[in-house]
Design a protein around this motif. Structure first.
Motif, short mmCIF file in Angstrom:
data_model
loop_
_atom_site.label_atom_id
_atom_site.label_comp_id
_atom_site.label_asym_id
_atom_site.label_seq_id
_atom_site.Cartn_x
_atom_site.Cartn_y
_atom_site.Cartn_z
N UNK A 94 0.80 -1.23 0.00
CA UNK A 94 0.00 0.00 0.00
C UNK A 94 0.83 1.27 0.00
N UNK A 95 2.05 1.22 0.53
CA UNK A 95 2.89 2.43 0.58
C UNK A 95 3.71 2.64 -0.69
N UNK A 96 3.50 1.79 -1.72
CA UNK A 96 4.19 1.96 -2.99
C UNK A 96 5.49 1.20 -3.11
N UNK A 97 5.96 0.56 -2.04
CA UNK A 97 7.16 -0.27 -2.14
C UNK A 97 6.79 -1.62 -2.74
N UNK A 98 7.79 -2.31 -3.27
CA UNK A 98 7.54 -3.62 -3.87
C UNK A 98 7.67 -4.70 -2.81
N UNK A 99 6.67 -5.57 -2.76
CA UNK A 99 6.64 -6.62 -1.73
C UNK A 99 7.60 -7.76 -2.05
#
Length: 359
Positions: free
Chosen positions: A252-257
């Motif tokens: 959700x924060x735009x980082x890649x999981x």
């Protein structure tokens, strides 16, 4: 020096290495051949090492003892490479040895060698010991080298020269033991591992030599192709257009999981695209041939550029992205707060034990 060497031996000695050393002396009877490596006080080369072997069950001996010349107690390993292209990766040998270990520095393991080439080295930090072991087919059944050929492709002018660039593709096949490695050499340079078609965009005459080795150690006769690259039309002064996109599963924060994949696309309406390059996290630019997969947690920047057949290079572009740490890793600090408890009215009025009001 003795204390340091003993400490390093304990640090590097893995349970698998201990297990490999247990009962080693029983292996000679079962193995078809015995290959012995020895080490001494040198950090640059093994004292002795075999260069050839025959495919089949083999007892591998690594002697890093006082008898082999190790007078300082230095720890060495005999490690088989399982990742570098061009070598066999089917034997997992990683013997850690010191004159002060339980075996006195003498270790034996059993392995099943297959035709081809193995690379071995010492994995201790700062050590530069390495070499190659060429294994031929058992019984000498495969004595035929691979068949190898090359083709050149690109846009030609009326004289048969390649305009702007030429691409050399090498193909090899072997119907017996199989192809182990393919190599090429451009314009008299040393042979290098061939892993993808070779693009040549420098104007002038060129020669590419090539050869292949099968898993039995047979090397093909050297072949070659010669061609000429002509300069592209001089009217093209516009560099290619190049862009990049990043794909992957996002939080959700735009980082890649998880891993992020960077795809670079270039086009040129003049002479055409000759090369595309990328550089990850300030590393030197390298040839871009496939989407780049990045899986290391943290912030990353990938730069990209392209050059056309007229020699025009685009300005470097870049994309930045962040890969989150694995979910099992706690990177959030604890929350902390404070509170005051007690009889606030009593404290404010000065009421205490044995005290009266208005006395």
């Amino acid at each position: 020096m003795v204390i340091l060497s003993m400490a390093m031996s304990v640090l590097w000695l893995s349970p698998s290495a201990v297990a490999a050393g247990a009962g080693d002396h029983k292996l000679h009877a079962a193995a078809e051949q015995v290959l012995t490596w020895t080490a001494d006080d040198s950090m640059t080369a093994y004292k002795s090492a075999p260069s050839t072997a025959t495919a089949g069950t083999t007892t591998i001996v690594f002697d890093n003892s006082t008898a082999s010349g190790n007078t300082t107690g230095m720890t060495h390993t005999l490690t088989f490479d399982v990742s570098t292209p061009g070598y066999n990766h089917d034997v997992n040998v990683n013997i850690i040895s010191s004159p002060y270990d339980a075996e006195g520095g003498h270790h034996e393991v059993q392995a099943n060698l297959t035709p081809g080439k193995y690379r071995y080295y010492c994995a201790m930090p700062g050590h530069e010991m390495s070499g190659e072991l060429v294994v031929t087919g058992g019984g000498g059944t495969d004595t035929t080298p691979p068949e190898v050929s090359a083709s050149v492709s690109g846009d030609k002018d009326a004289d048969g020269n390649y305009v702007g660039s030429a691409t050399v593709t090498v193909s090899a096949s072997d119907t017996e033991s199989g192809v182990a490695s393919v190599e090429y050499a451009l314009d008299g340079a040393s042979y290098a591992v061939y892993s993808a078609p070779v693009s040549v965009n420098e104007a002038g005459a060129h020669t590419v030599k090539y050869r292949a080795t099968d898993k039995a150690g047979n090397v093909s006769p050297e072949g070659s192709v010669s061609f000429t690259v002509a300069p592209p039309p001089s009217g093209d002064t516009t560099p290619p257009q190049v862009s990049a996109t990043v794909s992957g599963e996002k939080n959700p924060d735009g980082t890649y999981a998880g891993p992020a994949t960077v795809t670079v696309v270039a086009s040129d309406t003049g002479s055409g695209v000759a090369t595309v390059e990328y550089a990850l996290d300030d590393q030197p630019f390298a040839a871009y041939t496939d989407p780049v997969v990045v899986d290391q947690p943290g912030a990353h920047t990938l730069q990209f550029r392209a050059t056309d057949k007229a020699g025009n290079t685009s300005p470097a572009g870049s994309v930045s992205f962040t890969i989150a740490a694995p979910s099992g890793e706690d990177t959030t600090p604890p929350e902390v707060s404070a509170s005051v408890s007690g009889d606030k009215d009593a404290e404010l009025c000065g009421v205490g034990d044995g005290d009266g009001v208005g006395e």
